[in-house]
Design a protein around this motif. Structure first.
Motif, short mmCIF file in Angstrom:
data_model
loop_
_atom_site.label_atom_id
_atom_site.label_comp_id
_atom_site.label_asym_id
_atom_site.label_seq_id
_atom_site.Cartn_x
_atom_site.Cartn_y
_atom_site.Cartn_z
N ALA A 129 0.80 -1.23 0.00
CA ALA A 129 0.00 0.00 0.00
C ALA A 129 0.83 1.28 0.00
CB ALA A 129 -0.93 0.02 1.21
N VAL A 130 2.16 1.17 0.14
CA VAL A 130 2.97 2.37 0.32
C VAL A 130 2.84 3.33 -0.86
CG1 VAL A 130 5.31 3.25 0.57
CG2 VAL A 130 4.60 1.21 1.83
N ALA A 131 3.03 2.81 -2.07
CA ALA A 131 2.96 3.68 -3.25
C ALA A 131 1.55 4.22 -3.46
CB ALA A 131 3.44 2.93 -4.48
N ALA A 132 0.56 3.34 -3.34
CA ALA A 132 -0.83 3.76 -3.56
C ALA A 132 -1.27 4.83 -2.57
CB ALA A 132 -1.76 2.55 -3.49
N THR A 133 -1.00 4.60 -1.29
CA THR A 133 -1.42 5.58 -0.29
C THR A 133 -0.65 6.89 -0.43
OG1 THR A 133 0.14 4.60 1.31
CG2 THR A 133 -2.14 3.83 1.37
N GLY A 134 0.61 6.79 -0.88
CA GLY A 134 1.36 8.02 -1.12
C GLY A 134 0.70 8.87 -2.19
N VAL A 135 0.24 8.23 -3.27
CA VAL A 135 -0.45 8.95 -4.33
C VAL A 135 -1.79 9.49 -3.83
CG1 VAL A 135 -1.53 8.72 -6.60
CG2 VAL A 135 0.66 7.63 -6.17
N GLY A 353 -4.30 -1.65 -5.83
CA GLY A 353 -3.66 -2.88 -5.37
C GLY A 353 -2.34 -3.14 -6.05
N MET A 354 -1.35 -2.35 -5.76
CA MET A 354 -0.03 -2.52 -6.38
C MET A 354 0.79 -3.55 -5.62
SD MET A 354 0.61 1.56 -6.68
CE MET A 354 -0.75 2.60 -7.24
#
Length: 532
Positions: A129-135, A353-354
């Protein structure tokens, strides 16, 4: 690996870390995106040594701290409120994705046995979730979507790794349905029980330690104390680590002093970033050998297989998110909880969901019992991570804009209102101390002026821009007063969080500022509420 090879690999990891940070800052993207691209490219740097990544190294060295860190920072109230969508994604979707991917690669690669296929499916099933939540946070998406992705990512790591462990066992052990069910119960229940034991013991042990360096050592040892013995006992080390981290992170009120929290936060941010960077570099080194010698496969065939698997992963998640409403309604409170999740929000969650570091760690931990297919499976995992991480992260801001879900981030307003409430609580405590003659009038007046100044700044900047608490010279003899005022502010923040007035991010943000202010002054303070 020889000393010279290790030195070269460490230099490349350092270079990847620095470049990724620079690129992420310049482009305004999450660190994970340049990390995966540069990490894969690092494997093809001239002079890079040929190395084989040990599955035991990944399992024992990388997975425990990555999982523990995610579990520690779970927001319990938010996760509990959205338990239904989180549970359906973390359990149902993870299992469906695992077996759908296993069936796909087994069909395309007939020589791949079912245990190896299921192990690979478990590798690409959990989300990062790190990349998705960052965006999402950067474009002002609803906090609820971020919470769902974070909660799902934590739980589905444990689900996927449990399936992975059973599949790896099946490579060398003949399984029956009854044996598999019994083993699953043993792995899950044993892992949860042992993790709870470790969490309780370590929480009590850390109460006895005041030195920040010793606290860091204990925090670093905790995930390994949870993971390694659990695996030797034949239960789930992953679940043990998750439970230990969750228990300490959510039930450790008063556990640490501010200096320990500040030092611990800095250490873990750097440590996790280095571990993820090393994973991407090791992945690049691992797949270079596959490209040179794909065995019974061709580059084109592996590339097409990777794209097919990526499509299966993405489409199944979208279909599940759009169609699992009736299933979720069967869960307690399911219909009520899902009322606010429209189809637009479901599409965002579906495309959020990356895959990332956890998938890479699982793939790199594939044992040699997989045979010649181990390298191609690692390569396929890299493709899935690359496609989902880079492709979906680039598309999410556009999707949020056209879906109407992006907007002004209200966290700044929430943060300023929480500061206002905390400062008022501190002023009330100061008045009570003055009335009880616990503090002299000179010190009380000085602190009252400081609090009034900060309160005026908060009132001025509320809804305009974030105000920053400033540390002026402390009045003489005011160490005890400052400690009591900080304690009052923390208590008020804790009460606001329990009532649902502020989120976990705001709680941690202001708590860090109070900790940092205390450390900067270099004076004593009571043990505050714990968010490491």
């Amino acid at each position: 690996m020889h000393e010279e090879q290790l030195f070269i690999v460490l230099l490349v990891i350092a270079a990847v870390v620095l470049l990724a940070r620079a690129v992420a800052g310049r482009l305004g993207v999450p660190d994970a995106i340049p990390l995966v691209v540069l990490g894969l490219a690092a494997g093809f740097v001239p002079g890079m040594p040929e190395i084989e990544v040990s599955s035991e190294l990944v399992l024992m060295g990388f997975l425990p701290p990555l999982i523990y860190n995610a579990a520690f920072f779970t927001a319990p109230r938010e996760a509990r409120a959205d338990a239904v969508p989180i549970v359906t994604l973390a359990f149902g979707l993870t299992a469906v994705t695992t077996f759908a991917v296993a069936g796909t690669v087994h069909l395309i690669m007939p020589g791949l046995g079912w245990p190896a296929a299921i192990a690979f499916g478990a590798a690409v099933a959990p989300t990062d979730a790190v990349a998705a939540t960052g965006v999402l946070q950067r474009v002002g998406a609803p906090r609820r979507l971020v919470t769902i992705l974070e909660g799902e990512s934590l739980i589905n790591d444990g689900v996927a790794l449990t399936i992975f462990g059973l599949a790896v066992e099946a490579l060398t052990t003949e399984y029956t349905f009854a044996h598999g069910g019994g083993r699953l119960a043993q792995v899950v229940l044993g892992g949860v029980a042992y993790g709870l034991l470790v969490g309780v013991v370590m929480r009590r042990a850390r109460r006895l330690v005041d030195d920040p360096s010793s606290q860091i050592i204990l925090s670093l040892a905790t995930p390994y104390l949870a993971y390694v013995p659990a695996e030797h006992l034949g239960v789930s080390g992953v679940l043990a680590t998750v439970v230990a981290g969750f228990h300490i992170g959510t039930r450790g009120e008063g556990l640490l002093q501010p200096a320990s929290r500040v030092a611990g936060q800095s250490f873990w941010r750097v440590w996790i970033f280095l571990l993820e960077s090393a994973l991407f570099v090791l992945l690049g080194l691992a797949i270079r050998g596959v490209l040179k010698d794909p065995g019974d496969h061709t580059w084109t065939g592996l590339l097409l297989t990777g794209l097919v698997v990526s499509a299966v992963v993405v489409l199944i998640r979208l279909a599940w998110e759009l169609g699992n409403g009736p299933l979720a309604d069967l869960l307690p409170g399911g219909r009520r909880v899902q009322e606010g999740l429209g189809w637009r929000a479901r599409i965002v969650v579906g495309l959020g969901g990356m895959r990332g570091a956890i998938s890479l760690a699982i793939a790199l931990s594939l044992p040699t019992a997989v045979g010649d297919e181990r390298g191609p499976l690692i390569f396929l995992t890299a493709l899935v991570v690359l496609v989902t991480l880079v492709g979906q992260a680039s598309f999410l801001p556009v999707l949020l804009h056209f879906s109407g879900l992006s907007g002004a981030d209200k966290r700044a307003e929430e943060s300023m209102r929480a500061r206002k409430a905390g400062l008022k609580a501190a002023m009330a405590r100061l008045d009570a101390m003055s009335d009880a003659e616990e503090v002299d009038d000179r010190t009380a007046d000085a602190y009252r002026q400081l609090l009034e100044l900060r309160l005026d700044r908060v009132r001025y900047f509320l809804n305009e821009e974030r105000g920053e608490a400033s540390e002026d010279d402390e009045p003489p003899g005011g160490a005890h007063v400052r400690a009591e005022l900080a304690k009052a502010q923390r208590a008020k923040l804790d009460a606001l969080y329990r009532k649902g007035k502020i989120g976990a991010d705001t709680l941690r943000e202001i708590g860090r500022e109070l900790d940092f202010a205390d450390v900067v002054t270099g004076r004593g303070t009571p043990r505050g509420y714990q968010r490491e």
